[in-house]
Motif scaffolding. Structure first.
Motif: not given
Length: 66
Positions: A45, A48-49, A53
């Motif tokens: 995560r 991705w951010l 993101g």
């Protein structure tokens, strides 16, 4: 802050178990498999951010103002 620490520690080659214990407050000795999955999902995560993101979050913020 958690995601930044995960990214920094990974870039420095820190051991995932140490990072999970210090950053995520998870004890790998108690349940190594679950702790690893927790660390891995948080790291994915964070990656991705950092890649894309943040753009979506900014775009949503702008769209709400219009």
């Amino acid at each position: 802050m958690t995601y930044l620490r995960l990214l920094d520690d990974t870039a420095e080659g820190a051991d995932w178990q140490d990072v999970a214990q210090i950053v995520l407050h998870r004890d790998p000795a108690t349940d190594e498999r679950r702790t690893y999955r927790c660390w891995q999902s948080h790291l994915e995560r964070a990656q991705w951010l950092s890649r894309e993101g943040y753009r979506r979050i900014l775009e949503q913020g702008v769209a709400k103002r219009i």
